[in-house]
Scaffold this motif. Structure first.
Motif, short mmCIF file in Angstrom:
data_model
loop_
_atom_site.label_atom_id
_atom_site.label_comp_id
_atom_site.label_asym_id
_atom_site.label_seq_id
_atom_site.Cartn_x
_atom_site.Cartn_y
_atom_site.Cartn_z
N LEU A 23 0.85 -1.19 0.00
CA LEU A 23 0.00 0.00 0.00
C LEU A 23 0.88 1.24 0.00
O LEU A 23 1.80 1.35 0.81
N ARG A 24 0.57 2.16 -0.92
CA ARG A 24 1.31 3.43 -0.97
C ARG A 24 0.32 4.59 -1.01
O ARG A 24 -0.41 4.70 -2.01
N PRO A 25 0.28 5.42 0.01
CA PRO A 25 0.97 5.30 1.29
C PRO A 25 0.38 4.17 2.13
O PRO A 25 -0.72 3.70 1.86
N SER A 26 1.10 3.78 3.17
CA SER A 26 0.62 2.71 4.04
C SER A 26 -0.50 3.22 4.94
O SER A 26 -0.74 4.43 5.06
N LYS A 27 -1.19 2.30 5.58
CA LYS A 27 -2.25 2.67 6.52
C LYS A 27 -1.70 3.55 7.63
O LYS A 27 -2.31 4.56 8.01
N ARG A 37 -12.66 1.13 0.45
CA ARG A 37 -13.60 1.06 -0.67
C ARG A 37 -12.87 1.26 -2.00
O ARG A 37 -11.86 1.95 -2.08
N GLY A 38 -13.47 0.65 -3.04
CA GLY A 38 -12.91 0.77 -4.38
C GLY A 38 -13.38 2.01 -5.12
O GLY A 38 -12.95 2.24 -6.25
N GLU A 42 -2.88 3.45 -2.86
CA GLU A 42 -2.80 2.56 -4.03
C GLU A 42 -2.44 1.16 -3.54
O GLU A 42 -1.37 0.94 -2.96
N HIS A 43 -3.36 0.23 -3.77
CA HIS A 43 -3.18 -1.17 -3.38
C HIS A 43 -2.61 -1.91 -4.58
O HIS A 43 -3.16 -1.84 -5.68
N GLY A 82 -5.81 -1.93 -6.64
CA GLY A 82 -5.84 -0.60 -7.24
C GLY A 82 -6.16 0.48 -6.22
O GLY A 82 -5.95 0.30 -5.02
N PRO A 83 -6.71 1.61 -6.67
CA PRO A 83 -6.98 2.71 -5.74
C PRO A 83 -7.99 2.31 -4.68
O PRO A 83 -8.98 1.64 -4.97
N ARG A 84 -7.72 2.73 -3.45
CA ARG A 84 -8.64 2.47 -2.34
C ARG A 84 -8.90 3.77 -1.60
O ARG A 84 -7.98 4.54 -1.32
N TRP A 85 -10.19 4.00 -1.29
CA TRP A 85 -10.59 5.15 -0.49
C TRP A 85 -10.77 4.67 0.95
O TRP A 85 -11.55 3.73 1.20
#
Length: 210
Positions: A9-13, A72-73, A88-89, A93-96
């Motif tokens: 994940l970028r950035p990480s949690k 969420r996607g 960015e997973h 892909g992108p995650r909100w």
């Protein structure tokens, strides 16, 4: 059950939370310190679309903080004020990433854990066609109220940020304790947690039925 991915994940949690947490009224910690992950657990989304994860973190020498998140996607309409950030997973892909307290998938899962002892989702990876279970890092205990069915909880009618954060719905008010503490004797159904190094149960959430 929660299917996990060996992903980056970028950035990480923790990077997202390091930027977001200091702006919360309930934040307590060391300014500029790195966040430490203490323990985590997940709840199931029945539709299998949204990731629901509770992180327990600590900032420097500060207390343990509870941060429920949803992944969420696509953006959640009307929830901009509760957006923690985007990431960015490498697989999905992108995650909100949202503060779960304002996400409609979270209150039903939390109510089931508090009132019916539904517990956490089993987490696993798919490895060469077989299931590899990840051991839980904390243990949840709900009140298991006999004869009480978890209320049907829709989208929150009101969310009041604070410690506790209050989630108000038609039949129940859920309180999310941001700085978990030893549970005091109470008639309210509650959810507690223990983890390695924390044998005394700490209160994560409680419910008031209307």
């Amino acid at each position: 059950m929660a299917l996990l991915h060996r992903a980056e994940l970028r950035p990480s949690k923790l990077d997202l939370l390091a930027a977001w947490l200091p702006g919360r009224s309930w934040f307590t910690g060391t300014a500029g310190a790195d966040l430490t992950r203490v323990a985590t657990c997940r709840f199931d989304d029945p539709a299998g679309e949204v990731g629901i994860e509770t992180l327990l973190v600590r900032s420097g020498a500060g207390p343990v903080l509870q941060v429920p998140l949803t992944y969420r996607g696509a953006p959640l309409p009307g929830a901009d004020d509760w957006l923690v950030g985007t990431t960015e997973h490498s697989v999905l892909g992108p995650r909100w990433v949202y503060d779960a307290c304002a996400d409609p998938v979270y209150p039903p899962a939390l109510a089931a854990a508090v009132l019916a002892g539904a517990g956490q989702a089993e987490e696993y990876f798919e490895v060469d066609g077989r299931r590899e279970v990840r051991p839980p890092t904390m243990t949840l205990t709900g009140s298991r109220v006999d004869g009480v069915e978890p209320p049907v909880v829709g989208a929150p009618q009101e969310v009041v940020d604070g410690d506790p954060t209050l989630i108000r719905a038609d039949q129940v008010e859920l309180a999310v304790v941001r700085r978990p503490a030893p549970s005091e004797p109470s008639s309210a159904p509650g959810l507690t947690a223990t983890w390695p190094g924390q044998p005394t149960p700490l209160l994560l959430a409680y419910a008031t039925l209307h």
